[in-house]
Motif scaffolding. Structure first.
Motif, mmCIF file in Angstrom:
data_model
loop_
_atom_site.group_PDB
_atom_site.id
_atom_site.type_symbol
_atom_site.label_atom_id
_atom_site.label_comp_id
_atom_site.label_asym_id
_atom_site.label_seq_id
_atom_site.Cartn_x
_atom_site.Cartn_y
_atom_site.Cartn_z
ATOM 1 N N PHE A 132 10.275 3.321 -1.116
ATOM 2 C CA PHE A 132 10.328 3.239 -2.408
ATOM 3 C C PHE A 132 11.628 2.777 -3.094
ATOM 4 O O PHE A 132 11.717 2.117 -3.811
ATOM 5 C CB PHE A 132 10.041 4.427 -2.925
ATOM 6 C CG PHE A 132 9.727 4.327 -4.706
ATOM 7 C CD1 PHE A 132 8.641 3.821 -5.129
ATOM 8 C CD2 PHE A 132 10.670 4.972 -5.178
ATOM 9 C CE1 PHE A 132 8.682 3.610 -6.703
ATOM 10 C CE2 PHE A 132 10.751 4.662 -6.931
ATOM 11 C CZ PHE A 132 9.569 4.365 -7.457
ATOM 12 N N HIS A 133 12.415 3.482 -2.488
ATOM 13 C CA HIS A 133 14.012 3.145 -2.756
ATOM 14 C C HIS A 133 14.389 1.792 -2.758
ATOM 15 O O HIS A 133 15.034 1.113 -3.497
ATOM 16 C CB HIS A 133 14.751 4.353 -1.975
ATOM 17 C CG HIS A 133 16.448 4.497 -2.796
ATOM 18 N ND1 HIS A 133 16.439 5.156 -4.075
ATOM 19 C CD2 HIS A 133 17.542 4.196 -2.377
ATOM 20 C CE1 HIS A 133 17.745 5.132 -4.137
ATOM 21 N NE2 HIS A 133 18.333 4.513 -3.104
ATOM 22 N N GLN A 134 14.058 1.607 -1.364
ATOM 23 C CA GLN A 134 14.550 -0.117 -1.081
ATOM 24 C C GLN A 134 13.810 -0.949 -2.071
ATOM 25 O O GLN A 134 14.615 -1.938 -2.687
ATOM 26 C CB GLN A 134 13.948 -0.195 0.449
ATOM 27 C CG GLN A 134 14.874 0.455 1.398
ATOM 28 C CD GLN A 134 14.146 0.250 2.887
ATOM 29 O OE1 GLN A 134 13.665 -0.644 2.999
ATOM 30 N NE2 GLN A 134 14.587 1.151 3.735
ATOM 31 N N GLN A 135 12.629 -0.909 -2.153
ATOM 32 C CA GLN A 135 11.815 -1.818 -2.831
ATOM 33 C C GLN A 135 12.184 -1.917 -4.400
ATOM 34 O O GLN A 135 12.423 -2.858 -4.928
ATOM 35 C CB GLN A 135 10.139 -1.597 -2.953
ATOM 36 C CG GLN A 135 9.566 -1.555 -1.612
ATOM 37 C CD GLN A 135 8.938 -2.592 -1.166
ATOM 38 O OE1 GLN A 135 9.015 -3.707 -1.787
ATOM 39 N NE2 GLN A 135 8.088 -2.804 -0.041
ATOM 40 N N PRO B 250 0.752 -1.315 0.002
ATOM 41 C CA PRO B 250 0.102 0.107 -0.048
ATOM 42 C C PRO B 250 0.854 1.190 0.035
ATOM 43 O O PRO B 250 0.583 2.177 -0.606
ATOM 44 C CB PRO B 250 -0.908 0.044 1.292
ATOM 45 C CG PRO B 250 -0.668 -1.420 1.772
ATOM 46 C CD PRO B 250 0.653 -1.933 1.200
ATOM 47 N N ASP B 251 2.137 1.172 0.741
ATOM 48 C CA ASP B 251 2.841 2.421 0.657
ATOM 49 C C ASP B 251 3.574 2.724 -0.669
ATOM 50 O O ASP B 251 3.611 3.869 -1.091
ATOM 51 C CB ASP B 251 3.816 2.055 1.834
ATOM 52 C CG ASP B 251 3.430 2.276 3.303
ATOM 53 O OD1 ASP B 251 2.426 2.759 3.402
ATOM 54 O OD2 ASP B 251 4.093 1.564 4.049
ATOM 55 N N ILE B 252 3.837 1.723 -1.367
ATOM 56 C CA ILE B 252 4.193 2.015 -2.626
ATOM 57 C C ILE B 252 3.266 2.516 -3.498
ATOM 58 O O ILE B 252 3.446 3.660 -4.067
ATOM 59 C CB ILE B 252 4.634 0.474 -3.407
ATOM 60 C CG1 ILE B 252 5.761 0.047 -3.001
ATOM 61 C CG2 ILE B 252 4.778 0.853 -4.927
ATOM 62 C CD1 ILE B 252 7.076 0.832 -2.990
ATOM 63 N N ARG B 253 2.039 2.144 -3.394
ATOM 64 C CA ARG B 253 0.997 2.748 -4.149
ATOM 65 C C ARG B 253 0.861 4.257 -3.426
ATOM 66 O O ARG B 253 0.294 5.155 -4.442
ATOM 67 C CB ARG B 253 -0.302 1.966 -3.900
ATOM 68 C CG ARG B 253 -0.266 0.595 -4.609
ATOM 69 C CD ARG B 253 -1.635 -0.077 -4.737
ATOM 70 N NE ARG B 253 -2.200 -0.448 -3.479
ATOM 71 C CZ ARG B 253 -1.862 -1.608 -2.918
ATOM 72 N NH1 ARG B 253 -1.204 -2.370 -3.454
ATOM 73 N NH2 ARG B 253 -2.411 -1.963 -1.655
ATOM 74 N N ILE C 249 1.068 10.029 -4.578
ATOM 75 C CA ILE C 249 1.497 11.300 -4.189
ATOM 76 C C ILE C 249 2.201 11.989 -4.924
ATOM 77 O O ILE C 249 2.326 13.394 -5.205
ATOM 78 C CB ILE C 249 2.132 11.219 -2.580
ATOM 79 C CG1 ILE C 249 0.961 10.933 -1.747
ATOM 80 C CG2 ILE C 249 2.716 12.572 -2.275
ATOM 81 C CD1 ILE C 249 1.626 10.185 -0.350
ATOM 82 N N PHE C 250 3.011 11.249 -5.544
ATOM 83 C CA PHE C 250 4.200 11.936 -6.456
ATOM 84 C C PHE C 250 3.620 12.379 -7.779
ATOM 85 O O PHE C 250 3.865 13.535 -8.164
ATOM 86 C CB PHE C 250 4.957 10.869 -6.628
ATOM 87 C CG PHE C 250 6.412 11.296 -7.277
ATOM 88 C CD1 PHE C 250 7.448 11.817 -6.321
ATOM 89 C CD2 PHE C 250 6.835 11.536 -8.562
ATOM 90 C CE1 PHE C 250 8.650 12.435 -6.900
ATOM 91 C CE2 PHE C 250 7.780 12.098 -9.200
ATOM 92 C CZ PHE C 250 8.881 12.654 -8.287
ATOM 93 N N MET D 275 6.413 11.537 4.148
ATOM 94 C CA MET D 275 6.910 11.596 2.831
ATOM 95 C C MET D 275 8.246 10.932 2.652
ATOM 96 O O MET D 275 8.449 9.931 1.782
ATOM 97 C CB MET D 275 6.543 12.940 1.916
ATOM 98 C CG MET D 275 6.939 13.023 0.733
ATOM 99 S SD MET D 275 5.863 11.922 -0.214
ATOM 100 C CE MET D 275 6.507 11.858 -1.964
ATOM 101 N N SER D 276 9.170 11.290 3.487
ATOM 102 C CA SER D 276 10.349 11.084 3.147
ATOM 103 C C SER D 276 10.661 9.526 3.793
ATOM 104 O O SER D 276 11.412 8.928 3.090
ATOM 105 C CB SER D 276 11.608 11.874 4.127
ATOM 106 O OG SER D 276 11.773 11.298 5.321
#
Lengths: 152, 152
Positions: free
Chosen positions: B145-148, A70-73, A78-79, B138-139
């Motif tokens: 995201f970077h990790q995944q 979910p965090d990825i989504r 947001i981006f 956000m950070s």
DNA sequence: TGCAATTTCCCACAATTTCCCACAATCTCC
DNA sequence: GGAGATTGTGGGAAATTGTGGGAAATTGCA
């Protein structure tokens, strides 16, 4: 990647149209055609990309699968939220979507600031207060930048 | 793969019809014709695909064999079961199935957001809270995201 | 089979967007 | 500095789009 240079004063008319200064227009690669992408900036401003640069930005996002978490989504949303295609009209203007005008509180006087492959749009008054730093603060910011840069 | 761009405010009328903004419609490849697929999203939203992209999604599901486990079968079933074909009518609208409207709690004000080859449909209020993050969060998301991304 | 609900197909009006033109301001070159 | 070219600004009008609703056609259910 495009690299824009310059800072410009522009006027937004009553219809929400913003004319692109010819000095800036001249920096667009021909391939751009008449299509740009506007989005919200992290600060109270908008950001303008060429369509190509925007797709490059988002392509990075799409290398991570939505099923992941979910965090990825959420991060992706947001981006990308707020992004809109805009067309340059015959008089070198773009029509900025109302929603975005409200977000960045743009009124008549707008500043365009080139920043790498992005062009930021600021309300003049807000921009001035953003830039209003004293020397001490500036040097502190520079230090911070330096640290983060070396951390990676 | 299609890559849609844009965020749009739309109205859902009393009949459950949602008009597709022309700016978005214009991004559909011609081959799309008038048929789209709506499904439940993982979050409290709906997702709209071109029929072709939907078939790609389901193809992805089928790369994992049903024999694998009951959970796999269950996931596939639940994922697929919300999908509905919808037709675009003469006024560029689709009729969203009631069940799905309820699922995503869509009322009058709906936001369409492009997200890669998907178009998400959100109730305005819910969407705003989804996007409401502070800098710290956000950070954190960015880090994740970077990790995944590097894990693959 | 008949009734109710849904869906489709229309039409119509309001709002928005696009396209166009015109004038003012600015810049450039002589 | 001046004349012509280019650019910036504004607004009118036509075309397109968004929104709503009526009524016929279809479907589902009892």
């Amino acid at each position: 990647m495009t690299a824009f240079i310059g800072e410009f004063n522009c006027k937004l008319d009553e219809k929400g149209r913003l004319s692109i200064p010819s000095k800036l227009r001249a920096q667009f690669p021909e391939a751009v055609g008449n299509t740009l992408v506007v989005n919200r900036g992290f600060e109270k401003c908008l950001v303008l990309y060429t369509k190509e640069d925007w797709l490059d930005e988002t392509a990075k996002l799409n290398t991570v699968d939505d099923f992941m978490s979910p965090d990825i989504r959420r991060f992706k949303r947001i981006f990308t939220n707020g992004a809109n295609l805009v067309q340059i009209d015959g008089a070198q203007r773009i029509l900025v979507p109302k929603k975005l005008l409200e977000y960045a509180e743009l009124t008549a006087e707008v500043i365009l600031v080139a920043n790498g492959n992005k062009i930021e749009l600021w309300d003049q008054a807000i921009y001035e207060s953003e830039l209003n730093v004293d020397a001490a603060e500036m040097s502190q910011l520079a230090q911070l930048f330096h640290q983060q840069r070396n951390q990676g």
